[in-house]
Design a protein around this motif. Sequence first.
Motif, PDB file in Angstrom:
ATOM      1  N   GLN A   1       0.716  -1.050   0.241  1.00 42.16           N
ATOM      2  CA  GLN A   1       0.084  -0.059   0.051  1.00 42.16           C
ATOM      3  C   GLN A   1       0.902   1.163  -0.047  1.00 42.16           C
TER       4      GLN A   1
ATOM      5  N   GLN B   1       1.910   2.022  -3.532  1.00 35.09           N
ATOM      6  CA  GLN B   1       1.147   2.725  -4.388  1.00 35.09           C
ATOM      7  C   GLN B   1       1.056   4.128  -3.934  1.00 35.09           C
TER       8      GLN B   1
ATOM      9  N   GLN C   1       1.958   7.915  -6.325  1.00 38.04           N
ATOM     10  CA  GLN C   1       1.220   8.939  -6.492  1.00 38.04           C
ATOM     11  C   GLN C   1       2.040  10.092  -5.882  1.00 38.04           C
TER      12      GLN C   1
ATOM     13  N   GLN D   1      -6.907  -2.931   1.828  1.00 37.69           N
ATOM     14  CA  GLN D   1      -6.471  -1.686   1.165  1.00 37.69           C
ATOM     15  C   GLN D   1      -6.965  -0.477   1.587  1.00 37.69           C
TER      16      GLN D   1
ATOM     17  N   VAL E   1      -4.777   2.769   0.343  1.00 36.17           N
ATOM     18  CA  VAL E   1      -4.880   3.173  -1.023  1.00 36.17           C
ATOM     19  C   VAL E   1      -6.374   3.483  -1.071  1.00 36.17           C
TER      20      VAL E   1
END
Length: 398
Positions: A64, A67, A71, A270, A273
């Motif tokens: 996580q 990810q 970003q 998640q 995320v």
Amino acid sequence: MATMSAPADSSTEHRAPAAAALPELAAQPLVQRARRLVVKVGSSLVTNEGKGLDAGAISRWGAQFAQLRAQGKEIVMVSSGAIAEGMKRLGWVKRPVEIHELQAAAAVGQMGLAHVYESAFREHGLPTAQVLLTHEDLADRKRYLNARSTLLTLLSHQVVPIINENDTVVTDEIKVGDNDTLGALVANLIDADVLIILTDQQGLYTADPRKDPSARFLSAVPAGEPLLETMAGGAGSSIGKGGMITKVLAAKRAASRGAHTIVASGREDQVLVRMAAGEPFGTQFIAQTQPLAARKQWLQDHLQLKGALLLDAGAVKALLQDGKSLLPIGVADVQGEFQRGEVVAIVDPTGKEIARGLSNYASGEARLIMRKPSSEIEAILGFVEEPELIHRDNLVLR
């Protein structure tokens, strides 16, 4: 536990007015907007119910984080688990209470903690660094700035700092006390946008939902709202430490620097995320104040103080209403022992802390000049450091 429980002798009727008066806000996409995050993960989310570290769970957190890092978000992790891992390696079933045993468990467990995080996060292309802090590191101005520089440098190199309190050497006099508070201190240290406290509970309720069927879940509340502290209570598990009260206070502390806090369940799939995608989770504590200047934030973040200055009513007015510095003449009593340049509490005639600041004089000197006009300082002490006992620039209101 991470729900809110009332005292045993409180009734639903007694709780209802407080809950009804609690201001509620609309949830916001806080993580989606944030650039810099501090994520605190509780013991139960990184250990096998206290039976040592769960490498699989930690790897999932790493996925996580990767990810979110893709970003463009910078992330610092505050992780529990060192003592739990040490207990496992030492064959202890019950968390010890003696400080030397806790330190021994932490010393053994830190080896495993660093190894598991390095291996698990490397799988997802994330380099990590272990950073151990104590309250002394954050109370000393030079060490505070060094810690800040180190963490910001690590983030600039896309390294994920894994932070824990240095339980191996910590004592009652220098400890932060719990990782919720540590998370807030770190959020302030690095000017984070959001502090995320992940636990094994959904978030904040107006009461313990297991005992009170009328308990209401709170999706967003103002950080620092006094009713939250009044309502919060309860202890954590036998492995972890703390409860909802530490989270409420951590959110209040983080909000003083302008950081929002989210308390949510780390059991949700998640969760980080999905937060980053704008999905609301848990309880949001929305910061209501403008960020404090860095120096005043450092003063605010002191958890242990060496002494206190008790003011008369006139000095209280001068500080709170007139924005003045603290002069010796307004001090009615000097409590504790401290040196020049140390942070002391400033209390009103009832004993309530209204401010804190850097004293220009040691406690012994302060006792000699209290109740005296500044013009007499040199005659009394033989020197004058400053005409003020605490200058306004070195003072922060509570």
